[in-house]
Structure formats: structure tokens, C-alpha cells
Design a protein around this motif. Structure first.
Motif, short mmCIF file in Angstrom:
data_model
loop_
_atom_site.label_atom_id
_atom_site.label_comp_id
_atom_site.label_asym_id
_atom_site.label_seq_id
_atom_site.Cartn_x
_atom_site.Cartn_y
_atom_site.Cartn_z
N MET A 1 0.83 -1.18 0.00
CA MET A 1 0.00 0.00 0.00
C MET A 1 0.88 1.25 0.00
SD MET A 1 -2.99 0.81 2.67
CE MET A 1 -3.67 2.41 2.85
N LYS A 2 0.55 2.19 -0.85
CA LYS A 2 1.32 3.43 -0.96
C LYS A 2 1.00 4.37 0.20
CE LYS A 2 1.50 3.52 -6.00
NZ LYS A 2 1.20 4.34 -7.18
N THR A 3 1.99 5.15 0.60
CA THR A 3 1.78 6.20 1.59
C THR A 3 1.15 7.38 0.88
OG1 THR A 3 3.70 5.47 2.85
CG2 THR A 3 2.92 7.71 3.25
N ARG A 4 0.06 7.88 1.43
CA ARG A 4 -0.66 9.01 0.83
C ARG A 4 -0.09 10.31 1.41
NH1 ARG A 4 -6.25 6.41 2.61
NH2 ARG A 4 -4.95 6.39 4.46
N VAL A 5 0.56 11.09 0.55
CA VAL A 5 1.22 12.32 0.97
C VAL A 5 0.41 13.52 0.49
CG1 VAL A 5 3.34 13.70 0.86
CG2 VAL A 5 3.47 11.20 0.79
N GLY A 6 -0.10 14.29 1.42
CA GLY A 6 -0.78 15.54 1.08
C GLY A 6 0.26 16.64 0.99
N VAL A 7 0.41 17.23 -0.19
CA VAL A 7 1.38 18.32 -0.37
C VAL A 7 0.60 19.63 -0.39
CG1 VAL A 7 3.17 19.31 -1.84
CG2 VAL A 7 2.94 16.82 -1.65
N PHE A 8 0.83 20.46 0.62
CA PHE A 8 0.14 21.73 0.79
C PHE A 8 1.01 22.85 0.25
CE2 PHE A 8 -1.68 18.80 3.72
CZ PHE A 8 -2.99 19.16 3.87
N PHE A 9 0.43 23.72 -0.59
CA PHE A 9 1.22 24.79 -1.19
C PHE A 9 0.33 25.96 -1.60
CE2 PHE A 9 -0.10 21.82 -4.42
CZ PHE A 9 -0.44 22.58 -5.52
N GLY A 10 0.97 27.06 -1.96
CA GLY A 10 0.23 28.27 -2.32
C GLY A 10 0.19 29.21 -1.14
N GLY A 11 -1.02 29.60 -0.72
CA GLY A 11 -1.19 30.46 0.44
C GLY A 11 -1.21 31.94 0.09
N VAL A 12 -1.19 32.76 1.13
CA VAL A 12 -1.33 34.20 0.95
C VAL A 12 0.01 34.94 0.96
CG1 VAL A 12 -3.67 34.26 1.86
CG2 VAL A 12 -1.75 34.54 3.42
N SER A 13 1.10 34.23 0.99
CA SER A 13 2.42 34.83 1.01
C SER A 13 2.70 35.59 -0.28
CB SER A 13 3.48 33.72 1.17
OG SER A 13 4.77 34.20 0.93
N VAL A 14 3.59 36.57 -0.20
CA VAL A 14 4.01 37.28 -1.41
C VAL A 14 4.79 36.35 -2.34
CG1 VAL A 14 4.06 39.56 -0.34
CG2 VAL A 14 6.12 38.17 -0.31
#
Length: 145
Positions: A1-14
Motif C-alpha cells: 500500500m502506498k503512503t498518501r502524501v498531502g502536499v500543501f502549497f500556495g497560500g497568501v504569502s508574497v
């Protein structure tokens, strides 16, 4: 079974766009035989989205179209106590959960206190956090319990 990796990116930064590019580069380097990558894009207006279309850098040229194609989500706990991406708004009938996450990785260019805030949020959801800061993959797994 593969490890499910949530990659969080973007946001309100300049440095929003740098976060997008860095995340997509990191995702492209992940071993697809071991990991199932789940992109989680945070728009400049603080809405969260997921979907395969977020993996195509060219689609970010027309952000309104991209976001209309992606699924707006919130991060919540699933019935087993794990981390899940739930459709926002949640439908009254049918599938509510878009994906479940085993490990989280973030690609934000932010101050350390904001990174700690994000880790704290994931801590509430009892999620493992793979730190991705300042455009470098750190070989450090941080378990929150």
C-alpha cells in the motif's frame, strides 16, 4: 500500500508563485511506486483545493479556470480519526471525502512561526508532517501525537 502524501502549497504569502513551483518540483521527484501524492492548493483568498489538474503548472496561467475545475475542500478527520479532505460544501448525499492523507508536506515560504502554526493545525488532526521549508526537502519526519 502506498503512503498518501498531502502536499500543501500556495497560500497568501508574497511568494505564492514560488510555493507553487517548489511544490510541483518536489511532487515530480517523489517515487510514485511508494507514494500517492495528493496536491492541496491554498488560494490567495484562503480557499483550499485538490485535484489532479493542480499538478499541471501550465494550468496556473488561468487560475480562475483551474480553480473552477479543482475541488474545493476542507481538511478534517475521517471516521477512523485520520486526516481527510472533505468537499466544501459537503454534499447531503454521495461521496463527501475526496482523499485521505497519511503524511503531510508543506511548501510555503513563510516565517517559522507561520510554519509552526500549520504544524500545530496538523497536530490537532494527528497527522505526520514531513517538513518542506525554504525550498529544500528536509529529511525529517515529525510525528504529532
Amino acid at each position: 500500500m502506498k503512503t498518501r502524501v498531502g502536499v500543501f502549497f500556495g497560500g497568501v504569502s508574497v511568494e505564492h508563485e514560488v510555493s507553487v513551483i517548489s511544490a510541483l518540483q518536489a511532487i515530480n521527484e517523489m517515487d510514485s511506486s511508494q507514494y500517492e501524492v495528493i496536491p492541496v492548493y491554498i488560494s490567495k483568498d484562503r480557499n483550499w483545493y485538490t485535484g489532479e489538474q493542480l499538478l499541471d503548472i501550465d494550468k496556473y496561467k488561468d487560475i480562475k479556470k483551474l480553480l473552477s475545475e479543482a475541488q474545493k475542500v476542507i481538511v478534517t478527520k475521517n471516521e477512523a480519526g485520520g486526516v481527510a479532505l472533505q468537499k466544501d460544501p459537503a454534499p447531503k448525499f454521495g461521496k463527501k471525502i475526496m482523499a485521505e492523507i497519511d503524511v503531510a508536506s508543506q511548501s510555503f515560504t513563510v516565517h517559522l512561526e507561520k510554519t509552526a502554526c500549520f504544524k500545530g493545525y496538523l497536530n490537532c488532526l494527528t497527522c505526520l508532517m514531513l517538513a518542506v521549508m525554504f525550498h529544500h526537502l528536509l529529511l525529517e519526519w515529525i510525528k504529532f501525537s
